[in-house]
Every structure is written in C-alpha cells, then in structure tokens.
Scaffold this motif. Structure first.
Motif, PDB file in Angstrom:
ATOM      1  N   THR A 121       0.729  -1.210   0.031  1.00  0.00           N
ATOM      2  CA  THR A 121       0.032  -0.192   0.074  1.00  0.00           C
ATOM      3  C   THR A 121       0.982   1.315   0.156  1.00  0.00           C
ATOM      4  OG1 THR A 121      -1.804  -1.229   1.311  1.00  0.00           O
ATOM      5  CG2 THR A 121      -1.674   1.209   1.118  1.00  0.00           C
ATOM      6  N   PHE A 122       1.679   1.323   0.868  1.00  0.00           N
ATOM      7  CA  PHE A 122       2.855   2.272   0.986  1.00  0.00           C
ATOM      8  C   PHE A 122       3.514   2.616  -0.448  1.00  0.00           C
ATOM      9  CE2 PHE A 122       2.821   1.537   5.746  1.00  0.00           C
ATOM     10  CZ  PHE A 122       1.913   2.546   5.910  1.00  0.00           C
ATOM     11  N   TYR A 123       3.953   1.606  -0.942  1.00  0.00           N
ATOM     12  CA  TYR A 123       4.600   1.562  -2.334  1.00  0.00           C
ATOM     13  C   TYR A 123       3.591   2.328  -3.201  1.00  0.00           C
ATOM     14  CZ  TYR A 123       7.766   0.511  -6.172  1.00  0.00           C
ATOM     15  OH  TYR A 123       8.284   0.651  -7.311  1.00  0.00           O
ATOM     16  N   TYR A 171      11.040  -0.106   0.619  1.00  0.00           N
ATOM     17  CA  TYR A 171       9.726  -0.704   1.147  1.00  0.00           C
ATOM     18  C   TYR A 171       9.993  -2.123   1.380  1.00  0.00           C
ATOM     19  CZ  TYR A 171       7.284   3.556   1.453  1.00  0.00           C
ATOM     20  OH  TYR A 171       6.875   4.927   1.810  1.00  0.00           O
ATOM     21  N   TRP A 231      11.589   5.883   5.098  1.00  0.00           N
ATOM     22  CA  TRP A 231      10.883   6.487   4.954  1.00  0.00           C
ATOM     23  C   TRP A 231      10.974   8.000   3.819  1.00  0.00           C
ATOM     24  CZ3 TRP A 231       5.400   5.351   5.248  1.00  0.00           C
ATOM     25  CH2 TRP A 231       5.325   4.066   6.222  1.00  0.00           C
TER      26      TRP A 231
END
Length: 248
Positions: A37-39, A62, A185
């Motif tokens: 999701t973050f990627y 990630y 991050w």
C-alpha cells in the motif's frame, strides 16, 4: 531418535508454525499489504512528483521495511504470548528437537519475507514501470529472504523482555522509529546530523543498503553490511538465549 524422525519433527514444527500464521489474517494481511500500500501511494500515485529513479529506489526501501515485520512480530509477539500462556513450557517438555521451535518461526518469517518481496517486485515492474534484470530480481529476493533473520533475532530478544499483552506496543515503539531513522521513509539527509551519524547502528539501515545495492544503486562494498547484520544476529540470539535459559 533416528535422523529421519528428527528431520520429520523439524518439518512438522515448520508446517505447524506456517499453518498457524496462515490462519491468523490479523497478522498475515497487514504484514503483506502495508508495504504494498505504501509503495503504491508513494511510487505510483505520487510518482509524478518524484525523480526518475524514485520508484526503483522506493522498491528497495519498502522491501526493507516490509521484511522487518515478520521477524519482529512473528518472533517477538508470539514468543511473549506463548511464554505467558504456558505453550513454551509445554513445548520444552515435549520430546522434540530443541531448535525445532526456533527453526519453525524462522522459516515462517522467511516465507513471509519472500511473499512481500514478490508482491512489491510485481507492483514495481507491472504498475510503477520499473525495469529490472533477472539478476536484480534474484538478488533482491535473496536479500529480502535472509534479511529478515536479524529482525528474528531482535524479535526473539523482545519476546523475552515483554509480556504478552504489551509485546505489540513494545515492538511498534522500536519498529517504526527504526524504519524512520534508517532512511526507509525519507532520505537521511533531512534528519539532524546527529541522527544521520547514528543511522549505522540500525540493522534496517544495513539491510536497505544491501537492497539498494541489489537494485543497482552504488553503496560501496556490500560486505561490511553483511558482516554487521551477521554480528547483530549472533549477539541478539545469544542474548535472547541467555534470557530464556535464565528466566524461561
């Protein structure tokens, strides 16, 4: 006990450990989906505002972030819970090889790490437009699969230090700050100079360096990072083993 029966005991423990976690969607789904999701958010949806190689660089970041979780939570939280509910005492009393318990959890963590890196590689190549050679894919997979082991060692120690109900909070207090302070991050250069200098103490910093090296970013020799992670794993496994023998 014959070698065949010993090998069978190890395989049964590995199978039981993997099945136990596959039947726990509260652990499996966040572990698999959070890095993806973050990627997607930072490399795809916000990719237009990033430099040309950002999606490839974020893949390494990630992957490193994702493979930390199976070791930390798979070892730390489950060990703390099993110490509290008496399961660890029961397993010690059973006629099973002494290392089967740890090997089962280690294999489970490596399999989760393998699934994470494969999902992220698929997103990078099919969605984010990252071009990777077969050698880069294989090297990143190797780094991710074995890169979770230092976090297994850290999780093992945290499991001996925490009570079952508080283990998740303790692990998160280490997991998330470690990721930030390692540059997973955002770039380390935005941190104060002191925190930049301290980044080398975190295993996630060295794992990320190996991941970026696998993707073609120049980070110098990989061996200092490999040796640092190996030493970290040995120290923390030894420390955790001493605590388990002393405190149970």
């Amino acid at each position: 006990m014959s070698r065949r029966r010993v090998a069978g005991a190890y395989l049964q423990e590995i199978r039981a450990e993997c099945l136990r976690y596959l039947r726990s969607p509260g652990f499996v789904l966040p572990t698999l989906l959070f890095p993806a999701t973050f990627y997607l958010l930072f490399a795809v949806l916000l990719g237009h505002a990033q430099p040309a190689d950002a999606a490839r660089f974020l893949l390494g970041s990630y992957v490193s972030f994702g493979v930390m979780a199976p070791g930390l939570f798979g070892f730390g939280m489950s060990l703390a819970l099993e110490r509290d509910n008496g399961l660890l005492t029961l397993k010690r009393a059973m006629p099973m090889p002494p290392l089967a318990y740890l090997l089962g959890k280690m294999v489970m963590a490596m399999m989760m790490a393998l699934a994470i890196v494969m999902i992220l590689q698929l997103l990078a190549t099919a969605v984010a437009g990252v071009t990777l050679s077969v050698q880069q894919l294989l090297r990143l997979t190797l780094v991710a699969s074995f890169g979770t082991l230092p976090f297994c060692a850290l999780g093992l120690l945290l499991g001996t230090l925490s009570k079952g109900n508080g283990a998740a909070a303790v692990i998160n207090l280490i997991y998330l700050p470690m990721a930030v302070l390692s540059g997973l991050w955002f770039p380390l250069k935005v941190l104060p100079p002191l925190l930049q200098d301290m980044a080398v103490i975190w295993p996630s910093y060295h794992l990320n360096a190996l991941a970026q090296d696998a993707l073609g970013f120049a980070v110098g020799s990989a061996w200092p990072h490999v040796l640092w992670l190996a030493a970290f794993s040995l120290v923390f496994i030894t420390w955790a083993g001493w605590r388990l023998r002393r405190h149970g």
